[in-house]
Design an enzyme around this catalytic site. Structure first.
Site, PDB file in Angstrom:
ATOM      1  N   ILE A 155      -0.355  29.133   3.401  1.00  0.00           N
ATOM      2  CA  ILE A 155      -1.249  30.033   4.142  1.00  0.00           C
ATOM      3  C   ILE A 155      -1.955  30.912   3.110  1.00  0.00           C
ATOM      4  O   ILE A 155      -1.455  31.096   1.993  1.00  0.00           O
ATOM      5  CB  ILE A 155      -0.501  30.879   5.205  1.00  0.00           C
ATOM      6  CG1 ILE A 155       0.678  31.645   4.602  1.00  0.00           C
ATOM      7  CG2 ILE A 155      -0.036  30.022   6.356  1.00  0.00           C
ATOM      8  CD1 ILE A 155       1.432  32.510   5.612  1.00  0.00           C
ATOM      9  N   ASP A 156      -3.114  31.429   3.474  1.00  0.00           N
ATOM     10  CA  ASP A 156      -3.940  32.178   2.525  1.00  0.00           C
ATOM     11  C   ASP A 156      -3.240  33.432   2.018  1.00  0.00           C
ATOM     12  O   ASP A 156      -2.377  33.998   2.691  1.00  0.00           O
ATOM     13  CB  ASP A 156      -5.270  32.577   3.172  1.00  0.00           C
ATOM     14  CG  ASP A 156      -6.142  31.374   3.504  1.00  0.00           C
ATOM     15  OD1 ASP A 156      -5.958  30.319   2.863  1.00  0.00           O
ATOM     16  OD2 ASP A 156      -6.992  31.490   4.402  1.00  0.00           O
ATOM     17  N   LYS A 157      -3.684  33.892   0.861  1.00  0.00           N
ATOM     18  CA  LYS A 157      -3.121  35.084   0.215  1.00  0.00           C
ATOM     19  C   LYS A 157      -3.030  36.277   1.169  1.00  0.00           C
ATOM     20  O   LYS A 157      -1.993  36.916   1.290  1.00  0.00           O
ATOM     21  CB  LYS A 157      -3.989  35.453  -0.997  1.00  0.00           C
ATOM     22  CG  LYS A 157      -3.602  36.765  -1.665  1.00  0.00           C
ATOM     23  CD  LYS A 157      -4.597  37.144  -2.751  1.00  0.00           C
ATOM     24  CE  LYS A 157      -4.256  38.513  -3.333  1.00  0.00           C
ATOM     25  NZ  LYS A 157      -5.246  38.964  -4.326  1.00  0.00           N
ATOM     26  N   THR A 159      -3.266  36.330   4.433  1.00  0.00           N
ATOM     27  CA  THR A 159      -2.722  36.028   5.758  1.00  0.00           C
ATOM     28  C   THR A 159      -1.215  36.238   5.684  1.00  0.00           C
ATOM     29  O   THR A 159      -0.581  35.811   4.730  1.00  0.00           O
ATOM     30  CB  THR A 159      -3.041  34.578   6.168  1.00  0.00           C
ATOM     31  OG1 THR A 159      -4.457  34.403   6.217  1.00  0.00           O
ATOM     32  CG2 THR A 159      -2.452  34.239   7.528  1.00  0.00           C
ATOM     33  N   ARG A 260     -10.411  30.887   9.787  1.00  0.00           N
ATOM     34  CA  ARG A 260     -11.447  31.825   9.329  1.00  0.00           C
ATOM     35  C   ARG A 260     -12.836  31.197   9.424  1.00  0.00           C
ATOM     36  O   ARG A 260     -13.794  31.828   9.888  1.00  0.00           O
ATOM     37  CB  ARG A 260     -11.133  32.249   7.895  1.00  0.00           C
ATOM     38  CG  ARG A 260      -9.787  32.949   7.771  1.00  0.00           C
ATOM     39  CD  ARG A 260      -9.310  33.049   6.336  1.00  0.00           C
ATOM     40  NE  ARG A 260     -10.136  33.968   5.555  1.00  0.00           N
ATOM     41  CZ  ARG A 260     -10.030  34.106   4.249  1.00  0.00           C
ATOM     42  NH1 ARG A 260      -9.158  33.361   3.558  1.00  0.00           N
ATOM     43  NH2 ARG A 260     -10.793  34.954   3.608  1.00  0.00           N
TER      44      ARG A 260
END
Length: 346
Positions: A155-157, A159, A260
């Site tokens: 998962i993104d930084k 998030t 996103r």
């Protein structure tokens, strides 16, 4: 899931190190290999890619190709370079982990916002993988995923939320196949600008790297120009707060920045998502008091308002369905309360 092991190199390539191995989707449209790789490799210019192809560092199905080669469904594209990949040298770091479940085969981590999942360009330390290699020995690694032990997804930084990590080969293969088959249940909560119409729906639009800005993923409706990969997000409105809405998003596929990019395409960027323009006042009045209110909200949650709330899958060993849930982090709770209060009193 297919296991694509590194093929023997020709003698002249003895000193080459594999950096990337990409398998084209079964539905991949015919597309020039340089354009195909531009879509999948961030921080790489087209000129560099074409030079690497000219120098024989890029192969398709173990054969050297030219820049105008068109990628076919199922092609295996490898990029091998004279120097070893930087991201395989993972330095163990004593970083605390919020582990909500663990057994002999896997663990589920509640990742805080701000932590990068694995070492990569500009983030070589302080990542989840640096922490995992400190706390756990001999984590398995997927073929072609060197330097990312235990990882089957990310998962993104900025998030927050749940991530499953494989501790055994059994778990690695089983979870990788479940992600590949899109059978894993993943539910996210997202605070977005505006109120989607319809309130509930499905976004089925291909996604790919922007040709103008490599850091951004954009939608390619109808697969414009052969760009973009199949991506599906289901969303449901949980709460409407006049100028923003709380959505539940369920991932069918797992593309980079999927939620996103899809919500931006829908016209409802995530609240305070600076990469996708959500860090500006996009809905509401022109009153300076309102603008100040939004600025204060941005300070409360200084990141995109996205949280991986639940994760469900078939346990690799027991064969039973397991489901994990996590609370919203405090910054997310606080910003929701602030919007709720604003709507009730204005």
């Amino acid at each position: 899931m297919k296991n694509y092991q590194a093929a023997p190199e020709e003698e002249e390539d003895d000193e080459l190190y594999e950096h990337h191995r990409i398998v084209a989707d079964k539905k991949q449209a015919l597309l020039r290999v340089d354009k195909f790789l531009m879509d999948r490799l961030p921080n790489v210019t087209r000129n560099k890619l074409q030079k690497a192809i000219e120098d024989g560092f890029v192969k398709v199905n173990d054969a050297k190709i030219k820049s105008n080669y068109r990628v076919h469904p199922g092609d295996v594209i490898t990029i091998a370079l004279p120097e070893p990949p930087r991201d395989t040298e993972v330095v163990p770091e004593n970083i605390p982990l919020n582990i909500i479940y663990e057994d002999d085969d896997l663990l589920v981590v509640n990742k805080e916002a701000g932590m990068v999942v694995h070492p990569a360009y500009q983030n070589w330390s302080g990542t989840l993988v640096n922490a995992l290699t400190y706390h756990f020995q001999q984590l398995p690694t997927l073929p072609g995923n060197q330097g990312r032990p235990g990882l089957v997804h990310r998962i993104d930084k900025d998030t927050s939320g749940l991530l499953v990590v494989a501790k055994s080969e059994l778990a690695m293969q089983s979870l990788a196949k479940q992600f590949f088959d899109h059978s894993i249940e993943r539910t996210y909560l997202a605070l977005v600008w505006g109120e989607p119409d319809p309130k509930d729906g499905t976004i089925d639009v291909p996604l790919g790297r922007s040709q103008k800005d490599r850091r951004v993923v954009q939608a390619y409706p109808e697969g414009e120009g052969g760009y973009g990969r199949h991506a599906v997000t289901h969303y449901k409105t949980l709460q409407q707060l006049r100028y923003v809405s709380l959505l539940q998003c369920n991932l069918e596929t797992g593309r980079t920045h999927q939620i996103r990019a899809h919500l931006t395409y829908l016209g409802h960027p995530l609240f305070n998502d600076s990469t996708y323009g959500g860090d500006k006042v996009l809905k509401g009045t022109t009153f300076s008091k309102y603008k100040q209110f939004v600025e204060n909200c941005f300070k409360i949650i200084p990141r995109q308002a996205l949280h991986a709330k639940s994760l469900g899958f078939v346990h690799p060993r027991s064969g039973e369905w397991v489901q994990f849930e996590t609370e919203l982090p405090q910054d997310f709770k606080d910003v929701l309360e602030k919007w709720d209060h604003y709507v009730q009193h204005h």
